[in-house]
Every structure is written in C-alpha cells, then in structure tokens.
Design an enzyme around this catalytic site. Sequence first.
Site, PDB file in Angstrom:
ATOM      1  N   HIS A  99      45.090 -18.362  88.279  1.00 27.90           N
ATOM      2  CA  HIS A  99      45.538 -17.077  87.867  1.00 27.90           C
ATOM      3  C   HIS A  99      44.600 -15.947  88.614  1.00 27.90           C
ATOM      4  O   HIS A  99      45.107 -14.792  88.708  1.00 27.90           O
ATOM      5  CB  HIS A  99      45.394 -16.787  86.543  1.00 27.90           C
ATOM      6  CG  HIS A  99      46.549 -17.493  85.712  1.00 27.90           C
ATOM      7  ND1 HIS A  99      47.837 -17.584  86.332  1.00 27.90           N
ATOM      8  CD2 HIS A  99      46.397 -18.463  84.492  1.00 27.90           C
ATOM      9  CE1 HIS A  99      48.420 -18.504  85.389  1.00 27.90           C
ATOM     10  NE2 HIS A  99      47.624 -18.666  84.249  1.00 27.90           N
ATOM     11  N   ASP A 135      50.771 -27.128  86.440  1.00 26.83           N
ATOM     12  CA  ASP A 135      50.271 -26.269  85.256  1.00 26.83           C
ATOM     13  C   ASP A 135      51.821 -26.018  84.696  1.00 26.83           C
ATOM     14  O   ASP A 135      52.334 -25.398  85.658  1.00 26.83           O
ATOM     15  CB  ASP A 135      49.451 -25.345  85.704  1.00 26.83           C
ATOM     16  CG  ASP A 135      48.812 -24.486  84.342  1.00 26.83           C
ATOM     17  OD1 ASP A 135      47.708 -25.022  83.964  1.00 26.83           O
ATOM     18  OD2 ASP A 135      49.323 -23.648  83.890  1.00 26.83           O
ATOM     19  N   HIS A 137      51.955 -22.693  83.679  1.00 30.07           N
ATOM     20  CA  HIS A 137      52.209 -21.400  83.929  1.00 30.07           C
ATOM     21  C   HIS A 137      52.087 -21.313  85.543  1.00 30.07           C
ATOM     22  O   HIS A 137      51.493 -22.156  86.260  1.00 30.07           O
ATOM     23  CB  HIS A 137      50.765 -20.584  83.507  1.00 30.07           C
ATOM     24  CG  HIS A 137      50.595 -20.835  82.314  1.00 30.07           C
ATOM     25  ND1 HIS A 137      49.775 -21.572  81.599  1.00 30.07           N
ATOM     26  CD2 HIS A 137      50.937 -19.892  81.214  1.00 30.07           C
ATOM     27  CE1 HIS A 137      49.829 -21.435  80.019  1.00 30.07           C
ATOM     28  NE2 HIS A 137      50.664 -20.291  79.890  1.00 30.07           N
ATOM     29  N   ASP A 222      49.414 -28.368  80.463  1.00 29.98           N
ATOM     30  CA  ASP A 222      49.826 -27.509  79.361  1.00 29.98           C
ATOM     31  C   ASP A 222      51.003 -27.714  79.345  1.00 29.98           C
ATOM     32  O   ASP A 222      51.983 -26.934  78.468  1.00 29.98           O
ATOM     33  CB  ASP A 222      49.053 -26.084  79.310  1.00 29.98           C
ATOM     34  CG  ASP A 222      49.153 -25.531  80.716  1.00 29.98           C
ATOM     35  OD1 ASP A 222      49.756 -26.298  81.686  1.00 29.98           O
ATOM     36  OD2 ASP A 222      48.672 -24.556  80.706  1.00 29.98           O
TER      37      ASP A 222
HETATM   38 ZN    ZN Z   1      48.314 -23.191  81.961  1.00 33.04          ZN
END
Ligand code: ZN
Length: 320
Positions: A99, A135, A137, A222
């Site tokens: 991120h 991931d 996200h 995740d």
């Molecule tokens: Zn994540």
Amino acid sequence: MERAHVFDAVAARWTDGEGLSEAPRPATREELLRVHTAEHVDAIARTSGRAVMLDPDTFTSPESAEIAALAAGAAVQAVDHAIDRKDAAFALVRPPGHHAERDRAMGFCLFNNIAVAAAHAQSRGLARVAVVDVDVHHGNGTQWIFYDNPRVLYVSTHQYPFYPGTGAANEVGTGEGRGFTFNVPLEMGATDADYALVYREAVIPVLHEFAPDVVLVSAGFDAHERDPLASMRVTTEGYAWVVRQLVDASTNGSIAFVTEGGYDLGALSDCLDAAIAEASGTASRLGGSASRSTEPSSTARAARALDTVRAAQKGFWHNL
Ligand SMILES: [Zn+2]
C-alpha cells in the site's frame, strides 16, 4: 510483535530442515529512492525513536524506521538470491509494503518492499519483471509506482470492492504501461475454485505471454478463510496450489516471495509452511485438485471477474 514470532518459527523450521537462511540488511537510500521520493524516505527516517501516526491505519513505534529499512533490504536480498541461483527465495518481513506509494505511507506499509525489489531487479538489467500480488487487498502502491512501466507487469487478485478502493479491472496502466497493470477483482466470498479458475484462465496465461525474467510475489495470506480482516474463503491447500502455479510459471526458476498481510496467525503460519514446501519442491502433492474443501465449488464469482478482466485486457494479451 506476534507476526514476527510466526516468521521466526517458520524460518526455524526451514533451517532445521537444513534450508538456507540469511540475516537481513537495511535497504540503502539509493535502493529506496528508485521507488520513493526523497521526502518520503526522509519522513520515515525522522520517525526513528518516536511513535507517529502517518495515516489513520499506519503508526510507527520507535523502531519502525529501522525495521522498515530491514524489510525493504530483505526483499532486495531475496530477489538477488532468486536471480543468482535461479531458485525460490522468501523474505519474511513486516511491516508489509504494497500500500505504500511513492510519496506516502499507507495501510500499515512504510516502504513498498516488493516495489523496491522489482526496481532492484531492473537495476540489475532484467528486462521483464512480474509482480503477482496474492494479498486479499489491492496493492495500490505497487500499481501506481509502475503504472506507466511496460517492463514491470503488476498482476493482482483481490477482494473488490474493498480496502484500499483501487484495483478495478479497467485500471490497466497508462501510456506505454497500458496492459501491464492486470487487475482481477473478485467479489467477497471467493473460494479455492474461484481462485483456481482466474489463475488458470487469466493470470497464468498472461504470465506465460509476458515471459518474465523473474517473478516476485506479494505474498499476503489474508484471503484465507480464517482471516479476520477480509471475507474470502481460500484454504491453506488453495494458497499452496496458487504458489505451485506461480513457481511453475517462473520459467527460469527465479521467484521471490515477499510477505504482505495475513492476520490469522495460525493460517499465516500454515500458509507460509505450505508455500515454502511448494517452492522448494518438498511438498507432498496429493491429487491435482486445488482444494480438499467439501463445499460445492461454485465459480460464479470467478466467471464474473473473468468477464470484466477480458473486456478490459483482451486488446493487450493474445492468451486471454
Ligand atoms: Zn492485505
């Protein structure tokens, strides 16, 4: 600190089995400046010894600046190992990185470890670097850093819509980089079967067409069914299957995994052990199925995702 203990235990099991391990060294300023602004690198350095809020999700402790530099450095060491030995390497690092943008920390991430690793591979003269982000996200930082770059293919499978809000299929890159950002947004609840379908039909064919000199994996676990932050239903076996496909897609054997998220510690530990076993060829490969789940394997979410991905990307990739 608990995630660090998981990494220590996973590494200890690997070295007890006579696997190689290496202590991390901090990333150099030059390595960080390939993907971050000087202002950002300086801002992180200034948090040394202090607790600071960098964004609503991202806090530092007094050691964070040092640990973040070690995480980025370990990612560079992993990619060096992967390139030099034409083998798999794992950087078991925190904080995560994907991120973090060129000029800011975000979502627990200070430096973008995988981007630092990709830029390092480029600096060593590799023509084509693939980053595959598993991931749950979307890796907004990695996407934007390489958005106009046709020599770094960024592929992400992620829950969508979800944090951080980016990662729609029609975010494909800009300028010369068009087609080299490849997003596969999946609705919440996606199963091993959904993941298997989008990897078989889209991710792996595109990787083969790109023919990367090295594959880097943003290894977040995740999307696991036990993860408390997200809503996917991938099992440990499902993650192991994905890792096996990526290892097989790294045609010259060079593949480096850099950890991202994974917030159920048991699932994180199981997935890392399974991923390391797959990548090192020590996994016992039982059957050819992606999953031993007893759930009926609907692939409706994957089918809808593939429709949007093909609509956005088919002009760029013959294999789609
Ligand atoms: Zn994540």
